[in-house]
Scaffold this motif. Structure first.
Motif, mmCIF file in Angstrom:
data_model
loop_
_atom_site.group_PDB
_atom_site.id
_atom_site.type_symbol
_atom_site.label_atom_id
_atom_site.label_comp_id
_atom_site.label_asym_id
_atom_site.label_seq_id
_atom_site.Cartn_x
_atom_site.Cartn_y
_atom_site.Cartn_z
ATOM 1 N N GLU A 36 0.788 -1.230 0.000
ATOM 2 C CA GLU A 36 0.000 0.000 0.000
ATOM 3 C C GLU A 36 0.826 1.289 0.000
ATOM 4 O O GLU A 36 0.283 2.361 -0.186
ATOM 5 C CB GLU A 36 -0.936 0.019 1.215
ATOM 6 C CG GLU A 36 -1.996 -1.049 1.182
ATOM 7 C CD GLU A 36 -3.003 -0.845 0.057
ATOM 8 O OE1 GLU A 36 -3.313 0.316 -0.285
ATOM 9 O OE2 GLU A 36 -3.489 -1.857 -0.475
ATOM 10 N N ILE A 114 -3.371 9.118 0.147
ATOM 11 C CA ILE A 114 -4.755 8.777 -0.154
ATOM 12 C C ILE A 114 -5.185 7.710 0.847
ATOM 13 O O ILE A 114 -4.468 6.721 1.052
ATOM 14 C CB ILE A 114 -4.902 8.208 -1.587
ATOM 15 C CG1 ILE A 114 -4.191 9.080 -2.625
ATOM 16 C CG2 ILE A 114 -6.373 7.969 -1.940
ATOM 17 C CD1 ILE A 114 -4.680 10.470 -2.786
ATOM 18 N N LYS A 116 -6.622 4.466 2.366
ATOM 19 C CA LYS A 116 -6.548 3.143 1.745
ATOM 20 C C LYS A 116 -7.857 2.724 1.075
ATOM 21 O O LYS A 116 -7.840 1.993 0.094
ATOM 22 C CB LYS A 116 -6.103 2.086 2.761
ATOM 23 C CG LYS A 116 -7.071 1.847 3.880
ATOM 24 C CD LYS A 116 -6.549 0.821 4.872
ATOM 25 C CE LYS A 116 -7.536 0.659 6.016
ATOM 26 N NZ LYS A 116 -7.052 -0.258 7.010
ATOM 27 N N ARG A 119 -7.916 4.347 -2.664
ATOM 28 C CA ARG A 119 -6.807 4.140 -3.603
ATOM 29 C C ARG A 119 -7.294 3.382 -4.832
ATOM 30 O O ARG A 119 -8.163 2.523 -4.730
ATOM 31 C CB ARG A 119 -5.666 3.403 -2.907
ATOM 32 C CG ARG A 119 -5.049 4.246 -1.820
ATOM 33 C CD ARG A 119 -3.965 3.550 -1.047
ATOM 34 N NE ARG A 119 -3.591 4.395 0.083
ATOM 35 C CZ ARG A 119 -3.060 3.952 1.198
ATOM 36 N NH1 ARG A 119 -2.811 2.666 1.351
ATOM 37 N NH2 ARG A 119 -2.766 4.780 2.167
ATOM 38 N N PHE A 124 -6.028 10.218 -6.649
ATOM 39 C CA PHE A 124 -4.656 10.727 -6.732
ATOM 40 C C PHE A 124 -4.515 11.677 -7.919
ATOM 41 O O PHE A 124 -4.015 12.798 -7.779
ATOM 42 C CB PHE A 124 -3.689 9.540 -6.854
ATOM 43 C CG PHE A 124 -2.245 9.883 -6.700
ATOM 44 C CD1 PHE A 124 -1.706 10.135 -5.456
ATOM 45 C CD2 PHE A 124 -1.402 9.933 -7.797
ATOM 46 C CE1 PHE A 124 -0.356 10.442 -5.298
ATOM 47 C CE2 PHE A 124 -0.057 10.226 -7.654
ATOM 48 C CZ PHE A 124 0.464 10.480 -6.412
ATOM 49 N N ARG A 152 4.628 1.730 -4.634
ATOM 50 C CA ARG A 152 3.284 2.248 -4.922
ATOM 51 C C ARG A 152 3.344 3.752 -5.201
ATOM 52 O O ARG A 152 2.755 4.244 -6.161
ATOM 53 C CB ARG A 152 2.324 1.955 -3.787
ATOM 54 C CG ARG A 152 0.915 2.422 -4.146
ATOM 55 C CD ARG A 152 -0.126 1.954 -3.168
ATOM 56 N NE ARG A 152 -1.437 2.279 -3.683
ATOM 57 C CZ ARG A 152 -2.370 1.403 -3.993
ATOM 58 N NH1 ARG A 152 -2.141 0.127 -3.839
ATOM 59 N NH2 ARG A 152 -3.533 1.795 -4.453
ATOM 60 N N SER A 153 4.051 4.495 -4.366
ATOM 61 C CA SER A 153 4.168 5.925 -4.560
ATOM 62 C C SER A 153 4.962 6.249 -5.829
ATOM 63 O O SER A 153 4.577 7.136 -6.601
ATOM 64 C CB SER A 153 4.828 6.573 -3.342
ATOM 65 O OG SER A 153 4.853 7.965 -3.482
ATOM 66 N N ALA A 156 2.626 5.591 -8.791
ATOM 67 C CA ALA A 156 1.526 6.556 -8.856
ATOM 68 C C ALA A 156 2.025 7.910 -9.374
ATOM 69 O O ALA A 156 1.401 8.529 -10.240
ATOM 70 C CB ALA A 156 0.874 6.711 -7.481
#
Length: 183
Positions: A36, A114, A116, A119, A124, A152-153, A156
Motif C-alpha cells: 500500500e 490517499i 486506503k 486508492r 490521486f 506504490r508511490s 503513482a
C-alpha cells in the motif's frame, strides 16, 4: 461525492494529521507497507499549520472527511523544517534542464496520501490536477522525494507525469528518488 479544495480550516488540518499518522511507516506493518505504500515524515499539527499559513495544500473530502491530501511546502519556510536542510542543499547540485534545481522557483510537495479505501479510484490524479491548477502560474514546477522502495508511490507519481531527476542514499541508508512535475 468527493470534493477537492485547498485546506481552509483547522478541522481539515486535523483530518490531514489523522490520515498522516495512520500511514506512517512506523505505524504500518511491513506487509501492508510493501503493498500500500507509506509515509516517512511525521509532521506535527503545528508543522502542518505553519505550512498551510504560507501555502495551503490540497485535500479531497468525502462526506466531510479528509480522504486525501497533497501538502504544499514553500522553500521560504525552510528554517522551520530542519529535516529539509540536506535536501535543499542537494538542490544546488541536482541539474534539471541545464540548471540547478535551486535556481528555479519551485514548490516542494511536502507529502501526498490517499486513504486506503480510496486508492485506485482516480483520487490521486484528481487531487494533483487541482494542485497543478492552483500552483502552475506561481511556480516553475513541483518537486518531491520518494523513498525508492515505496513502489506504490513511485508508480503513482510516474503515472501522472512526475519524472525522476536524481537518486541518492541518505545517511540512514535509505535510497531516495527526487521527482519533478513540470506543469
Amino acid at each position: 461525492m468527493i470534493e477537492y479544495s485547498i485546506v481552509q480550516t483547522e478541522e481539515e488540518l486535523k483530518g490531514i494529521h489523522t490520515l498522516l499518522e495512520s500511514n506512517l511507516a512506523i505505524n504500518v506493518p511491513d506487509e501492508v507497507e510493501d503493498k500500500e505504500g507509506f509515509l516517512t515524515v511525521a509532521y506535527s499539527f503545528d508543522d502542518l499549520k505553519r505550512m498551510h499559513d504560507v501555502e495551503p495544500g490540497f485535500i479531497a473530502k468525502d462526506n466531510n472527511q479528509v480522504i486525501a491530501y497533497v501538502l504544499a511546502l514553500s522553500p521560504v519556510i525552510k528554517t522551520d523544517f530542519p529535516i529539509l536542510a540536506p535536501l535543499l542543499e542537494l538542490f544546488d547540485s541536482v541539474i534539471y534542464k541545464g540548471r540547478s534545481v535551486s535556481s528555479y522557483h519551485y514548490l516542494i510537495i511536502g507529502q501526498a496520501c490517499i486513504d486506503k479505501n480510496y486508492r485506485g479510484k482516480g483520487v490521486f490524479k484528481k487531487i494533483y490536477t487541482a494542485y497543478n491548477n492552483r500552483f502552475k502560474d506561481k511556480y516553475d514546477f513541483a518537486i518531491s522525494e520518494i523513498a525508492t522502495r515505496n513502489k506504490r508511490s513511485m508508480n503513482a507519481h510516474s503515472r501522472i507525469g512526475f519524472i525522476p531527476v536524481h537518486e541518492y542514499t541518505g545517511p540512514d541508508g535509505v535510497r531516495w528518488t527526487i521527482v519533478i512535475l513540470q506543469w
